[in-house]
Design a protein around this motif. Sequence first.
Motif, PDB file in Angstrom:
ATOM      1  N   SER A 117       0.826  -1.206   0.000  1.00 44.03           N
ATOM      2  CA  SER A 117       0.000   0.000   0.000  1.00 44.03           C
ATOM      3  C   SER A 117       0.861   1.257   0.000  1.00 44.03           C
ATOM      4  N   LEU A 118       1.880   1.274   0.852  1.00 45.20           N
ATOM      5  CA  LEU A 118       2.761   2.432   0.933  1.00 45.20           C
ATOM      6  C   LEU A 118       3.463   2.686  -0.397  1.00 45.20           C
ATOM      7  N   PHE A 119       3.993   1.641  -1.000  1.00 40.93           N
ATOM      8  CA  PHE A 119       4.736   1.794  -2.243  1.00 40.93           C
ATOM      9  C   PHE A 119       3.817   2.168  -3.401  1.00 40.93           C
ATOM     10  N   ALA A 120       2.614   1.603  -3.428  1.00 47.10           N
ATOM     11  CA  ALA A 120       1.693   1.902  -4.518  1.00 47.10           C
ATOM     12  C   ALA A 120       1.302   3.378  -4.509  1.00 47.10           C
ATOM     13  N   ILE A 121       0.957   3.882  -3.332  1.00 49.26           N
ATOM     14  CA  ILE A 121       0.547   5.282  -3.234  1.00 49.26           C
ATOM     15  C   ILE A 121       1.731   6.209  -3.514  1.00 49.26           C
ATOM     16  N   ALA A 137       0.011   6.885 -14.104  1.00 49.55           N
ATOM     17  CA  ALA A 137       0.308   6.929 -12.674  1.00 49.55           C
ATOM     18  C   ALA A 137      -0.164   5.650 -11.988  1.00 49.55           C
ATOM     19  N   VAL A 138      -1.330   5.146 -12.393  1.00 46.60           N
ATOM     20  CA  VAL A 138      -1.832   3.888 -11.834  1.00 46.60           C
ATOM     21  C   VAL A 138      -0.904   2.733 -12.192  1.00 46.60           C
ATOM     22  N   LEU A 139      -0.413   2.710 -13.430  1.00 52.17           N
ATOM     23  CA  LEU A 139       0.518   1.659 -13.834  1.00 52.17           C
ATOM     24  C   LEU A 139       1.838   1.774 -13.074  1.00 52.17           C
ATOM     25  N   VAL A 180      -6.039   8.585  -7.276  1.00 52.02           N
ATOM     26  CA  VAL A 180      -5.980   9.475  -8.435  1.00 52.02           C
ATOM     27  C   VAL A 180      -7.380   9.961  -8.800  1.00 52.02           C
ATOM     28  N   GLY A 181      -8.352   9.058  -8.741  1.00 52.53           N
ATOM     29  CA  GLY A 181      -9.719   9.451  -9.067  1.00 52.53           C
ATOM     30  C   GLY A 181     -10.259  10.497  -8.109  1.00 52.53           C
ATOM     31  N   GLY A 182      -9.981  10.320  -6.821  1.00 47.03           N
ATOM     32  CA  GLY A 182     -10.431  11.302  -5.843  1.00 47.03           C
ATOM     33  C   GLY A 182      -9.796  12.663  -6.057  1.00 47.03           C
ATOM     34  N   GLN A 183      -8.505  12.665  -6.380  1.00 52.00           N
ATOM     35  CA  GLN A 183      -7.833  13.937  -6.634  1.00 52.00           C
ATOM     36  C   GLN A 183      -8.398  14.622  -7.874  1.00 52.00           C
ATOM     37  N   ARG A 184      -8.731  13.842  -8.898  1.00 51.99           N
ATOM     38  CA  ARG A 184      -9.310  14.422 -10.112  1.00 51.99           C
ATOM     39  C   ARG A 184     -10.666  15.053  -9.830  1.00 51.99           C
ATOM     40  N   LEU A 185     -11.349  14.539  -8.796  1.00 58.02           N
ATOM     41  CA  LEU A 185     -12.650  15.098  -8.417  1.00 58.02           C
ATOM     42  C   LEU A 185     -12.509  16.292  -7.482  1.00 58.02           C
ATOM     43  N   GLY A 186     -11.279  16.656  -7.157  1.00 54.68           N
ATOM     44  CA  GLY A 186     -11.041  17.822  -6.317  1.00 54.68           C
ATOM     45  C   GLY A 186     -10.986  17.547  -4.835  1.00 54.68           C
ATOM     46  N   ALA A 193      -4.887   9.960  -0.481  1.00 55.67           N
ATOM     47  CA  ALA A 193      -3.748   9.055  -0.337  1.00 55.67           C
ATOM     48  C   ALA A 193      -4.036   8.023   0.757  1.00 55.67           C
ATOM     49  N   LEU A 194      -4.614   8.469   1.867  1.00 59.77           N
ATOM     50  CA  LEU A 194      -4.970   7.558   2.950  1.00 59.77           C
ATOM     51  C   LEU A 194      -6.052   6.581   2.514  1.00 59.77           C
ATOM     52  N   VAL A 195      -7.065   7.093   1.827  1.00 57.59           N
ATOM     53  CA  VAL A 195      -8.163   6.233   1.375  1.00 57.59           C
ATOM     54  C   VAL A 195      -7.656   5.224   0.342  1.00 57.59           C
ATOM     55  N   GLY A 196      -6.817   5.683  -0.586  1.00 58.16           N
ATOM     56  CA  GLY A 196      -6.262   4.782  -1.588  1.00 58.16           C
ATOM     57  C   GLY A 196      -5.391   3.705  -0.966  1.00 58.16           C
ATOM     58  N   GLY A 197      -4.542   4.089  -0.012  1.00 57.72           N
ATOM     59  CA  GLY A 197      -3.708   3.106   0.667  1.00 57.72           C
ATOM     60  C   GLY A 197      -4.538   2.093   1.427  1.00 57.72           C
ATOM     61  N   ALA A 198      -5.586   2.565   2.099  1.00 61.77           N
ATOM     62  CA  ALA A 198      -6.467   1.658   2.843  1.00 61.77           C
ATOM     63  C   ALA A 198      -7.187   0.708   1.892  1.00 61.77           C
TER      64      ALA A 198
END
Length: 218
Positions: A117-121, A137-139, A180-186, A193-198
């Motif tokens: 999770s840490l490395f992916a984010i 970025a996802v890749l 990334v999707g959340g950031q694109r939504l503002g 980052a926390l939600v994505g890692g979780a």
Amino acid sequence: MDPSAVAGTQAGTDGREARLLLGLDFAGTYVFAVEGAIAAIAGGLDPLGVLVLSFATALGGGIIRDLLIGATPPNSIRDERYALVAFAGGATVLFLHRFVTDVPPLLLVTLDAAGLSLFAIAGARKALDFGLRPLMAVLMAAITGSGGGTLRDLFLTHVPTVLRADIYAVAAMAGAFVMVGGQRLGLPSRTMALVGGASCFALRMVSVWRGWNLPHFP
């Protein structure tokens, strides 16, 4: 309000966030180095081989990502602290391998999921910072999270686990996609980052618990 005071507060916040990310990066590096060293001992490698495999497992994914996005020389090569953390993980296993090999498998899986999770984010965020598009970025998150394990398996002459079993790279990509999707939504980048890692952590743990794998061709 004094603009300089606002700038100072922002700089302090950015500094704290940078230190937090660096600490998490070191934590993930140590966990993956321990995993690589355990695999090296199981494969019958000598102490030098153990340290080499711990380094490759911990830092291989980040090095490949940095080379692909043009961050050269890779950060883990420029900053010797990464190598020291990786070798510390390998040395821990060398000197305490009798105790490390008795660690419950569930704990190792949990630590591995946390490191992934840490490395992916971290990988996705760095790719975005270098101007890559969201898909790439996802890749890069998948490469950062699973690249070291792939190198480990290749050094041990195994077919990389990420290519034949387990929801691993997919979990890294899912977590990065959420961030990334959340950031694109503002939405706030730190929160996402926390939600994505979780999300990555949860998917990895559930997949191990339920025995999920991608479908195989007959």
